[in-house]
Design a protein around this motif. Structure first.
Motif, mmCIF file in Angstrom:
data_model
loop_
_atom_site.group_PDB
_atom_site.id
_atom_site.type_symbol
_atom_site.label_atom_id
_atom_site.label_comp_id
_atom_site.label_asym_id
_atom_site.label_seq_id
_atom_site.Cartn_x
_atom_site.Cartn_y
_atom_site.Cartn_z
ATOM 1 N N ASP A 1 28.299 6.872 52.705
ATOM 2 C CA ASP A 1 28.837 8.045 54.110
ATOM 3 C C ASP A 1 28.387 8.071 55.638
ATOM 4 O O ASP A 1 27.424 8.360 55.392
ATOM 5 N N SER B 1 31.243 9.990 60.255
ATOM 6 C CA SER B 1 31.783 10.921 59.817
ATOM 7 C C SER B 1 31.501 11.991 61.379
ATOM 8 O O SER B 1 31.209 12.994 61.107
ATOM 9 N N ASN C 1 32.831 14.952 64.417
ATOM 10 C CA ASN C 1 33.737 16.171 64.106
ATOM 11 C C ASN C 1 34.937 16.028 64.718
ATOM 12 O O ASN C 1 34.897 15.685 66.282
ATOM 13 N N HIS D 1 26.067 9.754 68.308
ATOM 14 C CA HIS D 1 26.675 8.787 66.968
ATOM 15 C C HIS D 1 26.655 7.770 66.924
ATOM 16 O O HIS D 1 27.308 7.343 65.109
ATOM 17 N N TYR E 1 33.501 10.604 56.308
ATOM 18 C CA TYR E 1 34.164 11.554 56.014
ATOM 19 C C TYR E 1 34.466 13.044 57.644
ATOM 20 O O TYR E 1 33.422 13.261 58.006
ATOM 21 N N GLU F 1 36.710 16.289 55.408
ATOM 22 C CA GLU F 1 36.641 18.057 54.955
ATOM 23 C C GLU F 1 37.463 18.289 54.388
ATOM 24 O O GLU F 1 38.224 18.809 53.453
ATOM 25 N N TYR G 1 29.673 24.003 54.472
ATOM 26 C CA TYR G 1 29.661 22.514 55.020
ATOM 27 C C TYR G 1 28.871 22.227 53.364
ATOM 28 O O TYR G 1 29.383 21.517 52.907
ATOM 29 N N ASP H 1 30.334 19.238 50.223
ATOM 30 C CA ASP H 1 29.778 18.303 50.298
ATOM 31 C C ASP H 1 29.709 18.537 49.295
ATOM 32 O O ASP H 1 29.366 16.713 48.348
ATOM 33 N N TYR I 1 23.989 8.630 52.669
ATOM 34 C CA TYR I 1 24.534 9.737 53.489
ATOM 35 C C TYR I 1 23.808 9.122 54.586
ATOM 36 O O TYR I 1 22.038 9.067 54.594
ATOM 37 N N THR J 1 23.179 10.549 58.467
ATOM 38 C CA THR J 1 23.083 11.371 59.486
ATOM 39 C C THR J 1 22.216 11.610 60.068
ATOM 40 O O THR J 1 20.430 11.313 60.190
ATOM 41 N N GLN K 1 19.694 17.034 59.808
ATOM 42 C CA GLN K 1 20.042 17.670 59.535
ATOM 43 C C GLN K 1 19.874 17.299 57.872
ATOM 44 O O GLN K 1 20.452 17.261 56.487
ATOM 45 N N HIS L 1 19.584 20.422 55.831
ATOM 46 C CA HIS L 1 20.689 20.517 54.935
ATOM 47 C C HIS L 1 21.271 19.701 53.357
ATOM 48 O O HIS L 1 21.121 20.648 52.468
ATOM 49 N N PHE L 2 20.823 18.591 53.651
ATOM 50 C CA PHE L 2 20.557 17.709 52.228
ATOM 51 C C PHE L 2 19.989 17.927 51.309
ATOM 52 O O PHE L 2 20.341 17.883 50.183
HETATM 53 N N1 ARG Z 1 30.447 15.740 60.605
HETATM 54 C C1 ARG Z 1 28.407 15.956 60.664
HETATM 55 C C2 ARG Z 1 28.875 15.746 61.731
HETATM 56 O O1 ARG Z 1 29.246 15.467 62.430
HETATM 57 C C3 ARG Z 1 28.418 14.926 59.778
HETATM 58 C C4 ARG Z 1 28.797 14.412 57.975
HETATM 59 C C5 ARG Z 1 28.152 13.744 57.476
HETATM 60 N N2 ARG Z 1 28.172 13.889 56.116
HETATM 61 C C6 ARG Z 1 28.257 14.552 54.971
HETATM 62 N N3 ARG Z 1 28.939 14.274 54.295
HETATM 63 N N4 ARG Z 1 27.642 15.487 55.512
HETATM 64 O O2 ARG Z 1 27.275 16.822 61.958
#
Ligand code: ARG
Length: 585
Positions: free
Chosen positions: A124, A127, A129, A138, A164, A278, A328, A332, A350, A352, A356, A359-360
């Motif tokens: 993943d 991704s 936004n 990014h 994603y 999402e 969020y 996930d 994943y 990122t 984050q 979060h993970f």
């Molecule tokens: N869209 C999110 C962002 O730009 C990143 C997503 C990462 N992937 C996930 N499965 N949470 O911050």
């Protein structure tokens, strides 16, 4: 080198058995102890024997002495005991011959650890936004993610690349409200994401202004209010309830954005296997929320539903807001469950930013608490921040560089240089794209992923120093050398090789080990640094050894063979870090 290291470890294990009786140490144990001495004059491989003292009940000096007498191997010119070290000196010519024939035999599989057969990895990454800028921040997720995909593919894994997309959430309420107020087809159609971002920024500013105005002259503690924010919320609620008009707008916004992202992905040679964003998981969340509730994992906190993670020293994981909307982490969790069912992955990666990481860690723990036995197959690969010419990225102050602008700038600079030498406009464009884009990717992937990067365009595009253009130029050099000797077989002969040639062979031999390290640390920069080592070794060889004009016919064949093996290995390595390798620059 890996093969020789393995072979050496097995030889030592056998010698230990011969000299000390039982098989006291396995080949693997010895393999782990073998070192590459920093001072090459000591040897090419060394076993520090003090580590064996305890097991073998002798002094390191004695052990080294005893073992040195009973090891023989054609690829070593000397096996000697020095101060408790067992040192192996490679017979360069024999070694180079074996390495090159290994490269020829395996071809574009040379370097693969072949450990992924029959296994599936889901990655993943990227991704972005939708309707927010797709910017230099990014770059990390996009190129680290893709390189990890290529590395896994190379190792034989079946890979599924997932984009994603951030294509759901309250920002769409704002965007729809803004579009209805100020937007029209005639601007968004040609303007694309930029126009959407403009609308989004405008609506946020306007909401901020209304909120500030609502507090003016009011006693402290008055809740702020914005009519526009209410409107945005109402638009999102309509969207969630399937309002046709809003759904059509939303779909259009996503399509417009995707179209632009795809232009960037195309430049990078990236294709995704899935764009399920999402929004796709909207109807898949309730079942997971239900499961959490049934298992007694949910607690109500200030109206919100949360999973308490105190025991693991983490803040609570938010599952439902007090108004019942999902978050969020909720998405996930639902997405991971879906992907497990769909792909039955052996690993889900994943990528990122490190921002984050919590979060993970939180939702991985929740998945574990939910009893999913694949929780330990989830891997978060974080990376550091990017600043530009020393300044931190900030959407608000306008210090953002969009990825498309970054690549356009790099391509245009290279095109200007290419035009000076090459009159063919089409070819210039092709070269400019692969070198310009490659320069940025290489520059980015030169650093350990956790390191914060200060992006300097000048440095990235330089042809001197350890840059992408230099690496691609070296590749093109191998091609032009081989072009000149097209009709010759270029197989290794028995000619005795000199230092540069042997060093080059050793560097080629190091490739499989580096690929392994890159894979196990999720660290593409290991490959980038390898590319630089290989380029340095080849260029030293190239400058010191004449190839096409070599007068010794046998030596000439070996040199051509070494060049062919370099081309093969360098091409593979560049590919693994998302770089093209043009034959001509
Ligand atoms: N869209 C999110 C962002 O730009 C990143 C997503 C990462 N992937 C996930 N499965 N949470 O911050």
């Amino acid at each position: 080198m890996l093969t020789l290291k393995n072979k050496t470890a097995a030889l030592i294990a056998k010698a230990v058995e011969d000299k000390f009786g039982a098989a006291l140490l396995s080949g693997e144990e010895i393999f782990a102890m073998l070192e590459y001495p920093p001072d090459k004059s000591m040897g090419d491989l060394a076993l520090p024997c003090f580590r064996l003292s305890k097991t073998l009940r002798r002094s390191p000096v004695q052990i080294a002495d005893m073992l040195s007498q009973s090891i023989e191997c054609a690829e070593f010119s000397a096996v000697s005991a020095i101060n408790g070290y067992l040192n192996f000196k490679i017979d360069g010519t024999a070694f180079a011959r074996r390495v090159v024939s290994d490269v020829f035999e395996k071809g574009d599989r040379y370097g693969s650890p072949e450990c992924g057969e029959g296994k599936t990895v889901v990655l993943d990454y990227s991704s972005p936004n939708v309707a927010k800028p797709f910017h230099i921040g990014h770059l990390g997720t996009t190129v680290i993610g893709h390189s990890l995909k290529l590395l896994h593919e190379f190792a034989g894994y079946k890979c599924v690349g997932i984009n994603y997309l951030g294509d759901w959430g309250t920002q769409f309420g704002k965007l729809i409200a803004a579009y209805k107020k100020w937007g029209d087809k005639a601007t968004v159609e040609p303007g694309g994401v930029d126009e959407l971002v403009k609308l989004y920024v405008r609506v946020n500013n306007e909401i901020g202004r209304e909120e500030a105005a609502s507090l003016e002259g009011k006693p402290e503690g008055t809740p702020k209010h914005s009519a526009l924010a209410d409107e945005a919320r109402a638009e999102f609620a309509k969207l969630e309830h399937g309002d046709e008009e809003n759904l059509a707008l939303w779909r259009w916004f996503v399509d417009v954005s995707l179209e632009e992202y795809q232009r960037t992905y195309k430049l990078l040679g990236i294709e995704f296997d899935s764009y399920k964003g999402e929004s796709f998981y909207t109807d898949k969340m309730p079942a997971q929320v239900e499961k959490l509730r049934n298992m007694g994992l949910l607690e109500i906190d200030d109206g919100a539903s949360i999973v308490n993670l105190d025991k693991w020293n983490m803040p609570v994981c938010l599952i439902l807001k007090s108004d019942g909307t999902t978050l969020y982490p909720t998405r996930d969790i639902a997405a991971a469950v879906y992907r497990k069912g769909e792909y039955n992955f052996d690993k889900a990666i994943y990528v990122t930013s490190a921002a984050q990481s919590l979060h993970f860690a939180q939702w991985f723990k929740v998945v574990e608490l939910m009893g999913y036995d694949w929780y330990d197959k989830l891997v978060h690969v974080p990376y550091g921040t990017v600043s530009i010419n020393g300044a931190k990225l900030a959407t608000r102050t306008g210090n953002v560089i969009l990825l498309k602008d970054l690549f356009a700038e790099a391509i245009s600079r290279v095109r200007d240089i290419a035009r000076e030498k090459n009159p063919d406009e089409e070819e210039c464009q092709r070269i400019a794209e692969s070198v310009g884009v490659g320069a940025i990717v290489f520059y980015y992937l030169s650093n350990n992923r956790m390191r914060d990067i200060n992006f300097m365009m000048e440095d990235a595009l330089s042809f001197d120093g350890n840059t992408g253009p230099y690496a691609q130029y070296t590749y093109a050099r191998t091609c032009s050398v081989l072009d000149k000797v097209l009709s010759e077989c270029g197989e290794m002969s028995c000619a005795t090789l000199g230092e540069e040639e042997v060093e080059l062979a050793k560097t080629i031999a190091a490739f499989p080990e580096r690929v392994n390290a890159a894979l196990s640390d999720y660290e593409p920069s290991v490959v980038t640094r390898y590319v630089l080592d290989l380029c340095a070794a080849f260029n030293r060889f190239y400058h010191n050894c004449s190839i096409a004009n070599c007068e010794n016919a046998d030596l000439k064949q070996s040199r051509i063979a070494l060049t062919r093996a370099t081309k093969q290995t360098l091409g593979t390595a560049l590919h693994l870090i998302c770089m093209q390798s043009p034959e001509k620059i």
